[in-house]
Design an enzyme around this catalytic site. Sequence first.
Site, PDB file in Angstrom:
ATOM      1  N   ASP A   1       4.149  18.924 -11.662  1.00  0.00           N
ATOM      2  CA  ASP A   1       4.150  20.152 -12.159  1.00  0.00           C
ATOM      3  C   ASP A   1       5.155  21.132 -11.164  1.00  0.00           C
ATOM      4  O   ASP A   1       5.177  22.177 -11.247  1.00  0.00           O
ATOM      5  CB  ASP A   1       2.628  20.913 -11.710  1.00  0.00           C
TER       6      ASP A   1
ATOM      7  N   THR B   1       4.119   1.139   2.283  1.00  0.00           N
ATOM      8  CA  THR B   1       4.981   0.302   1.633  1.00  0.00           C
ATOM      9  C   THR B   1       5.778   1.056   0.481  1.00  0.00           C
ATOM     10  O   THR B   1       7.009   1.147   0.620  1.00  0.00           O
ATOM     11  CB  THR B   1       4.518  -1.135   1.094  1.00  0.00           C
ATOM     12  N   VAL B   2       5.091   1.931  -0.497  1.00  0.00           N
ATOM     13  CA  VAL B   2       5.654   2.605  -1.518  1.00  0.00           C
ATOM     14  C   VAL B   2       6.594   3.777  -0.881  1.00  0.00           C
ATOM     15  O   VAL B   2       7.550   3.921  -1.235  1.00  0.00           O
ATOM     16  CB  VAL B   2       4.465   3.348  -2.309  1.00  0.00           C
TER      17      VAL B   2
ATOM     18  N   GLU C   1       2.831   6.899   7.030  1.00  0.00           N
ATOM     19  CA  GLU C   1       4.170   6.737   7.893  1.00  0.00           C
ATOM     20  C   GLU C   1       4.403   8.054   9.029  1.00  0.00           C
ATOM     21  O   GLU C   1       4.415   9.121   8.342  1.00  0.00           O
ATOM     22  CB  GLU C   1       5.346   6.502   6.825  1.00  0.00           C
TER      23      GLU C   1
ATOM     24  N   GLY D   1       0.785  -1.102   0.005  1.00  0.00           N
ATOM     25  CA  GLY D   1       0.066   0.015   0.109  1.00  0.00           C
ATOM     26  C   GLY D   1       0.751   1.362  -0.101  1.00  0.00           C
ATOM     27  O   GLY D   1       2.010   1.264  -0.139  1.00  0.00           O
TER      28      GLY D   1
END
Length: 223
Positions: free
Chosen positions: A157, A9-10, A214, A6
């Site tokens: 951007d 983790t990313v 996190e 999720g």
Amino acid sequence: VVAGGGDGTVNEVLNGLFASGRCDCAFGILPLGTANDFATSINVPIGDPYRALLLAAAGHHQAVDVGRMNDLYFLNMASGGFGAEVTSQTPTALKKAIGGSAYALEALVKAMKSNAYRGRLITPERTYEGSVVMFAVGNGRQAGGGAHMTPHALINDGILDVLLIPDHEEARFSHLLLDLAKLKLNSNEGFHYLRTTKLKIESERELQINLDGEPMVGKEFTR
């Protein structure tokens, strides 16, 4: 590098890449988490691991922005106050049982109990000072299981979108959260929405900020 999991983790894999000096590699996502907010916002296939891996292996690679708070990085969103409390305190068992809807349920429960934080949000354009219920700094568009906190954000951007909700009576009721989730941003009543290249957050007491879910704690945060 492909991160399977999720948003949390990313985020961990992202910070590992920066710590190792390998932040210039191609980075794919295999969404296996509860909400998969970042993967959803960038159109990575959800619920189809094969298509997600195929996209990571053979899709078009594109340079994207990466947000930073102090010494840690985030791809999707940094949130503080009410939003951070919901993300960090939603029970794991509830998330496993009903998925991303668990965040919305937890938000309804906590809406009347959230504690305001007094401090300042400083940008090159303006300084906001006072008590706030929550804020979100978005590189991506959604968090908390589908709530579009910064719906105009783009990941390439060079700008971060910021949602700031000052403390007032209506801010503690669920209808404001539902308004935000339904993208009712044509009126800024009850909140501020801005776009900036850098910001500084100062809090009079310890504040938890969640970077892609996190947690980090402190009184001063700089992007």
